[in-house]
Design an enzyme around this catalytic site. Structure first.
Site, mmCIF file in Angstrom:
data_model
loop_
_atom_site.group_PDB
_atom_site.id
_atom_site.type_symbol
_atom_site.label_atom_id
_atom_site.label_comp_id
_atom_site.label_asym_id
_atom_site.label_seq_id
_atom_site.Cartn_x
_atom_site.Cartn_y
_atom_site.Cartn_z
ATOM 1 C CG ASP A 1 -5.453 -1.219 7.898
ATOM 2 O OD1 ASP A 1 -4.888 -0.686 8.865
ATOM 3 O OD2 ASP A 1 -5.322 -0.813 6.726
ATOM 4 C CG HIS B 1 -8.680 1.878 1.481
ATOM 5 N ND1 HIS B 1 -7.397 1.490 1.207
ATOM 6 C CD2 HIS B 1 -8.641 2.420 2.717
ATOM 7 C CE1 HIS B 1 -6.621 1.761 2.231
ATOM 8 N NE2 HIS B 1 -7.355 2.319 3.171
ATOM 9 C CG ASP C 1 -9.207 4.803 5.311
ATOM 10 O OD1 ASP C 1 -9.607 3.729 5.773
ATOM 11 O OD2 ASP C 1 -8.015 5.015 4.991
ATOM 12 C CD GLU D 1 -4.575 -1.490 1.773
ATOM 13 O OE1 GLU D 1 -3.442 -1.831 2.176
ATOM 14 O OE2 GLU D 1 -5.455 -1.038 2.533
ATOM 15 C CG HIS E 1 -5.903 -4.285 4.982
ATOM 16 N ND1 HIS E 1 -5.004 -3.265 4.785
ATOM 17 C CD2 HIS E 1 -5.172 -5.414 5.127
ATOM 18 C CE1 HIS E 1 -3.778 -3.766 4.789
ATOM 19 N NE2 HIS E 1 -3.856 -5.059 4.993
ATOM 20 C CD1 TRP F 1 -2.588 1.835 0.490
ATOM 21 C CD2 TRP F 1 -1.173 2.509 2.107
ATOM 22 N NE1 TRP F 1 -2.847 3.168 0.775
ATOM 23 C CE2 TRP F 1 -1.996 3.597 1.759
ATOM 24 C CE3 TRP F 1 -0.205 2.685 3.092
ATOM 25 C CZ2 TRP F 1 -1.883 4.848 2.366
ATOM 26 C CZ3 TRP F 1 -0.090 3.931 3.697
ATOM 27 C CH2 TRP F 1 -0.942 4.996 3.329
ATOM 28 C CG ASP G 1 -7.923 3.058 9.300
ATOM 29 O OD1 ASP G 1 -8.122 1.993 8.707
ATOM 30 O OD2 ASP G 1 -7.377 4.039 8.755
ATOM 31 C CG ASP H 1 -8.609 -0.791 4.152
ATOM 32 O OD1 ASP H 1 -9.672 -0.318 4.590
ATOM 33 O OD2 ASP H 1 -7.542 -0.720 4.776
ATOM 34 C CE LYS I 1 -6.303 6.136 2.180
ATOM 35 N NZ LYS I 1 -5.485 6.089 3.375
#
Ligand code: RNT
Ligand code: ZN
Length: 423
Positions: free
Chosen positions: A330, A266, A298, A230, A290, A189, A300, A263, A232
């Site tokens: 993640d 993303h 995003d 990955e 992820h 990433w 997280d 992810d 995004k």
């Protein structure tokens, strides 16, 4: 009747209820046992790493917010925290390590100089724990990443630096896989993007493609290393354009038959990552996930058992792809107890899998193919109030980890005895 007898009794009653709709609970638990979740090392210290004694996340379009006391500040504490988290999570996990977490022993080792020896103690630790490892190049938090471009940089010197780093990471990952007897997934990433409207997207994407070609030129056995890439949507401060967007990486993964990493933070908030699995599986060999919980962006946040996580799990199960989809996590929340974050998030991911494995597949399929859509909807709703919790509690009991709310006190105690004493 003692505590564990009560759990067993509730389990037996629940098992009968699932059997009545054609679900074999024992098979579901066996399948869950064979589906490890990869624990991301970076929840323990807010994506800091151990390059320098005071390493911290900088740039990259990602952010860990909060300053909850007690974060791991060295490898010893980091491993202790991971061991604590793993002791409270049922089944076997894997460790997903970032390159900035090497065991550098106080030596200043730049990213284009890392070697296997800097990661050997992690491999030995993983061997002791009886777990596999995954690996990541760290293409952020570095002076050579400070103008937002790395592998797609027009400056050859900068991109060569990152190409060298990533090549070394793949070699180290392959060695991890070899030594641990379980393929290591190496994920790429990168942050590359632009805050405001660029006019030359094409050249940056051409350069990124060429850099990846160079990185992947070295071939490793699939038994040791699997490559993932990955995409995004955007990063903080990089809102106008991301070089490695979904179309770029999916195209690259299909053309080169690498894994695609999806992810859950993303994509556009109205897109469902679960819905992407059955499409991607038709064109790439395997998928890396992820799993995270985006709130509005995003962000997280720690994974919870919400509809998004459940759909991801359902699609893995419904596609019969438990061996082609790899679940990594993640999230990095620095505002709450970090071990608590690991345990809540990992358990939620496992619960989503168990919930999906307890679906009466044949019955639902029969309804669907017979056009019985009310019946399908009714059954999907009924599943939400089936005694799922009793099966989960028994699963924890079986794996000798705290059942139900018991892990809360364990974490409170660890905070009192260990975390609060850290400076
Ligand atoms: C960032 C990506 C990436 C990182 C980790 C630390 O948006 O999701 O996977 O979170 O590599
Ligand atoms: Zn990610």
């Amino acid at each position: 009747m003692n505590h564990s007898d009560k759990i067993k009794q509730a389990f037996e009653a629940a098992k009968e209820q699932y059997a009545a709709i054609g679900v074999d609970v024992e098979t579901a638990m066996d399948q869950l046992d064979k589906f490890p979740v990869s624990l991301h090392c970076w929840q323990a210290d807010d994506v800091g790493g151990f390059e320098t004694p005071d390493s911290s996340l900088s740039g990259g379009g990602i952010q860990a917010t909060g300053n909850y006391p007690g974060k791991a500040t060295n490898i010893r504490e980091h491993r202790m925290d991971l061991e604590m988290a793993m002791a409270l999570i049922p089944g076997k996990q894997r460790l997903n390590l970032h390159a900035i977490y090497g065991d550098f022993q106080g030596e200043r080792v730049d990213r284009n100089q890392i070697e296997l020896r800097h990661f050997q103690s992690w491999i030995d630790w993983a061997k002791d724990q009886g777990i596999g490892m995954d690996f990541n190049c760290s293409v952020f938090s570095h002076p050579k990443a400070s103008d937002d471009l790395t592998l797609s940089h027009k400056n050859k010197e900068i991109r060569d630096f990152w190409i060298e780093h990533t090549k070394r990471c793949r070699a180290i990952g392959a060695e991890m896989g070899k030594q641990l007897g379980s393929p290591s997934i190496h994920n790429i990433w990168i942050q590359d993007g632009s805050k405001d409207l660029p006019v030359d997207r094409y050249t940056h994407r051409t350069i990124l493609k060429d850099s990846l070609d160079e990185i992947f030129a070295e071939k490793y056995s699939n038994e040791h290393l699997k490559d993932a890439i990955e995409s995004k949507l955007f990063g903080i401060g990089l809102e106008a354009m991301t070089v490695g967007n979904s179309e770029f990486y999916l195209g690259y993964a299909v053309a080169n038959q690498t894994l695609i990493c999806l992810d859950s933070g993303h994509f556009h908030p109205t897109e469902q990552v679960g819905d992407k699995i059955s499409s991607a599986l038709l064109f790439v060999p395997e998928i890396l996930l992820h799993v995270t919980r985006p709130i509005r962006w995003d962000s997280d946040h720690v994974v919870t058992l919400n509809d998004d996580t459940v759909l991801i799990a359902q699609e893995i199960v419904r596609c019969n792809a438990l061996d082609r989809v790899h679940m990594g996590l993640d999230f990095f929340d620095a505002s709450i107890n970090r071990i608590g974050a690991y345990v809540v998030g990992t358990r939620a991911a496992q619960q989503a899998m168990l919930f999906a494995l307890l679906e009466p597949r044949e019955l639902l399929l029969k309804y669907e193919e017979g056009g019985q859509f009310f019946e399908r909807l009714a059954m999907l709703e009924l599943l939400k109030t089936k005694p799922f919790g009793a099966i989960w509690d028994y699963y924890c009991l079986k794996h000798e980890v705290p059942v139900a709310q018991d892990f809360i006190t364990d974490i409170q105690q660890y905070e009192k005895e260990v975390l609060s004493k850290r400076v």
